[in-house]
Design a protein around this motif. Structure first.
Motif, PDB file in Angstrom:
ATOM      1  N   PHE A 342       0.846  -1.199   0.000  1.00 39.59           N
ATOM      2  CA  PHE A 342       0.000   0.000   0.000  1.00 39.59           C
ATOM      3  C   PHE A 342       0.880   1.248   0.000  1.00 39.59           C
ATOM      4  O   PHE A 342       1.908   1.321   0.686  1.00 39.59           O
ATOM      5  CB  PHE A 342      -0.908  -0.007   1.228  1.00 39.59           C
ATOM      6  CG  PHE A 342      -1.741   1.234   1.373  1.00 39.59           C
ATOM      7  CD1 PHE A 342      -2.919   1.380   0.648  1.00 39.59           C
ATOM      8  CD2 PHE A 342      -1.338   2.267   2.210  1.00 39.59           C
ATOM      9  CE1 PHE A 342      -3.681   2.525   0.772  1.00 39.59           C
ATOM     10  CE2 PHE A 342      -2.104   3.410   2.348  1.00 39.59           C
ATOM     11  CZ  PHE A 342      -3.274   3.540   1.620  1.00 39.59           C
ATOM     12  N   TRP A 344       0.900   5.857  -0.557  1.00 35.80           N
ATOM     13  CA  TRP A 344       0.136   7.097  -0.461  1.00 35.80           C
ATOM     14  C   TRP A 344       1.010   8.257  -0.913  1.00 35.80           C
ATOM     15  O   TRP A 344       2.231   8.133  -1.049  1.00 35.80           O
ATOM     16  CB  TRP A 344      -0.354   7.359   0.968  1.00 35.80           C
ATOM     17  CG  TRP A 344       0.783   7.467   1.959  1.00 35.80           C
ATOM     18  CD1 TRP A 344       1.382   6.449   2.634  1.00 35.80           C
ATOM     19  CD2 TRP A 344       1.476   8.671   2.316  1.00 35.80           C
ATOM     20  NE1 TRP A 344       2.407   6.937   3.406  1.00 35.80           N
ATOM     21  CE2 TRP A 344       2.484   8.304   3.235  1.00 35.80           C
ATOM     22  CE3 TRP A 344       1.354  10.012   1.949  1.00 35.80           C
ATOM     23  CZ2 TRP A 344       3.354   9.241   3.788  1.00 35.80           C
ATOM     24  CZ3 TRP A 344       2.216  10.944   2.499  1.00 35.80           C
ATOM     25  CH2 TRP A 344       3.186  10.555   3.431  1.00 35.80           C
ATOM     26  N   SER A 363      -3.534   7.520  -3.307  1.00 33.19           N
ATOM     27  CA  SER A 363      -3.051   6.286  -2.688  1.00 33.19           C
ATOM     28  C   SER A 363      -2.919   5.215  -3.760  1.00 33.19           C
ATOM     29  O   SER A 363      -3.422   5.355  -4.877  1.00 33.19           O
ATOM     30  CB  SER A 363      -3.993   5.811  -1.574  1.00 33.19           C
ATOM     31  OG  SER A 363      -5.278   5.502  -2.102  1.00 33.19           O
ATOM     32  N   LYS A 364      -2.237   4.148  -3.392  1.00 34.69           N
ATOM     33  CA  LYS A 364      -2.054   3.011  -4.293  1.00 34.69           C
ATOM     34  C   LYS A 364      -2.399   1.739  -3.535  1.00 34.69           C
ATOM     35  O   LYS A 364      -1.861   1.485  -2.450  1.00 34.69           O
ATOM     36  CB  LYS A 364      -0.618   2.942  -4.800  1.00 34.69           C
ATOM     37  CG  LYS A 364      -0.383   1.812  -5.795  1.00 34.69           C
ATOM     38  CD  LYS A 364       1.084   1.659  -6.147  1.00 34.69           C
ATOM     39  CE  LYS A 364       1.872   1.037  -5.007  1.00 34.69           C
ATOM     40  NZ  LYS A 364       3.244   0.674  -5.405  1.00 34.69           N
ATOM     41  N   ILE A 365      -3.292   0.951  -4.119  1.00 34.84           N
ATOM     42  CA  ILE A 365      -3.733  -0.308  -3.506  1.00 34.84           C
ATOM     43  C   ILE A 365      -3.382  -1.437  -4.456  1.00 34.84           C
ATOM     44  O   ILE A 365      -3.768  -1.424  -5.626  1.00 34.84           O
ATOM     45  CB  ILE A 365      -5.246  -0.298  -3.220  1.00 34.84           C
ATOM     46  CG1 ILE A 365      -5.625   0.917  -2.367  1.00 34.84           C
ATOM     47  CG2 ILE A 365      -5.663  -1.580  -2.521  1.00 34.84           C
ATOM     48  CD1 ILE A 365      -7.111   1.094  -2.169  1.00 34.84           C
ATOM     49  N   SER A 372      -3.211  -2.970  -9.829  1.00 38.62           N
ATOM     50  CA  SER A 372      -3.210  -1.933  -8.796  1.00 38.62           C
ATOM     51  C   SER A 372      -4.293  -0.906  -9.111  1.00 38.62           C
ATOM     52  O   SER A 372      -4.656  -0.680 -10.269  1.00 38.62           O
ATOM     53  CB  SER A 372      -1.847  -1.241  -8.701  1.00 38.62           C
ATOM     54  OG  SER A 372      -1.523  -0.588  -9.924  1.00 38.62           O
TER      55      SER A 372
END
Length: 398
Positions: A342, A344, A363-365, A372
């Motif tokens: 994760f 941000w 953010s990156k999930i 992603s």
């Protein structure tokens, strides 16, 4: 008579002594042989003997391997350099959508959205990279864009970029771009979070030279691009671009970069030569063959970035250009974007008069190793127009 009796006794004693001596010698030899045999059968002696034999066999195999390698290298030196090249293929599909929190769309809103640089839709990209002779690499990029419609996956791929990079020596490198280069393709910067706009400008086809010296790296490039044809189809516009960059490593994690781009549009009547053929006027016969326009423009940017750890980065930039009223732009950012976890970030940017600026939290999930999602919330102020927007970008790589 007495002597006749003594002689047999003497012979008997002598024979017995000889027999005793022979038996003693045989017994002694037997004991020595047994001791020698027991020493040869000792485990340490056996291991030493096996080690000597194994080492001898290994040296023989090594000699045979050297002979085979010399033979193969001799044969491969007479073929094409692409014979042993390894090609890696990387694909990426991006989907970017935006939810505008405004009641209606008008001209001011459209201008504000255009200045943010957010482009929604589906884009796919396939990159082929081939390593040639260890020091050279060839990169070709194919893209398909939806152009405002959701049909990018079915649209044909087009060749958008070709780059050839070679290391002349440890301090000098050369990059040739026959097609579709941008400033960040020949520049020295890594991926920035909201970097200066100069890095995303297309500069076309050309060549770039990079020289490294201790903690300073200098890059200079010359490019030409086709800008389009005028309405009467009799004159075509090209653009000569000169791009330079100086990178100074201030410390182990902090880097300062100075970037400059200067463009000179030129009009030529010889449009039948093709988009890459450009007369430069060295042997002109008529003054009107190649005319330089007064609309030359350029940009200069200063970038400072620092890595706090393996994934956390802070940076700031400022860019000055003479192509419009808003000739000064700036931005700062902080991000923590690990590759497989994760992430941000926060970005702030605007212009010198504070009539336009943007604040973005993103953010990156990660969902596995290849997929992603990047949600972000953007707040835009452009003069009297201000609105928030929610963007969601998904990326699938393979």
């Amino acid at each position: 008579m007495v002597s006749d009796k003594i002689e047999p006794i003497t012979l008997a004693i002598t024979s017995k002594l000889k027999a005793l001596s022979k038996s003693t010698q045989d017994f002694t030899n037997n004991i020595l042989d047994n001791l020698s045999l027991s020493k040869r059968r000792h485990p340490i002696q056996i291991l030493k003997r096996l080690q000597r034999e194994a080492f001898s066999d290994i040296m023989k195999l090594r000699d045979r391997q050297d002979k085979v390698e010399r033979l193969l290298s001799f044969k491969s030196s007479k073929v094409s350099p692409f014979q042993e090249a390894s090609t890696s293929v990387r694909g990426e599909v991006e989907l970017l959508g935006m939810l505008l929190m405004i009641d209606r769309i008008h001209e001011d809103n459209q201008d504000a959205i255009r200045r943010t640089g957010i482009k929604t839709g589906i884009n796919s990209r396939f990159t082929f990279q081939t390593t040639i002779q260890e020091d050279d690499s060839l990169t070709a990029e194919f893209v398909a864009s939806d152009k405002g419609q959701l049909d990018a996956l079915s649209s044909p791929l087009s060749l958008a970029k070709v780059l050839y990079a070679t290391n002349i020596n440890d301090r000098c490198a050369l990059t040739a771009a026959p097609l579709g280069a941008k400033c960040n393709d020949v520049g020295l910067t890594g991926p920035l979070v909201g970097g200066p706009p100069i890095l995303n400008q297309h500069i076309g086809s050309g060549i770039n030279l990079t020289v490294k010296r201790s903690n300073v790296i200098v890059s200079l490039a010359q490019f030409v691009s086709f800008m389009g044809t005028q309405i009467d189809n009799s004159r075509a516009t090209h653009c000569l671009s000169t791009f330079g960059q100086v990178a100074c490593q201030l410390s182990g994690s902090t880097k300062l970069l100075l970037l400059g781009l200067h463009k000179i549009p030129k009009i030529s009547s010889d449009i039948s030569l093709g988009p890459i053929a450009l007369p430069i006027g060295m042997f002109r016969y008529r003054k009107s063959d190649v005319d330089a326009l007064d609309g030359s423009f350029g940009s200069t940017a200063l970038v400072l970035e620092s890595n706090l750890d393996a994934s956390t980065r802070v940076g700031g930039w400022i860019e000055m250009n003479n192509s419009g009223a808003r000739n000064l732009h700036w931005g700062v950012s902080i991000s923590d974007l690990p590759e497989d976890d994760f992430g941000w970030g926060l970005r702030l940017g605007g212009s010198k008069n504070w009539d336009h600026y943007e604040v973005e939290a993103f953010s990156k999930i990660m969902f596995g190793d290849k997929f992603s999602v990047h949600p972000s919330l953007v707040y835009v102020i452009d003069g009297s127009t201000q609105f928030p927007a929610l963007t969601v970008k998904s990326s699938w790589s393979f």
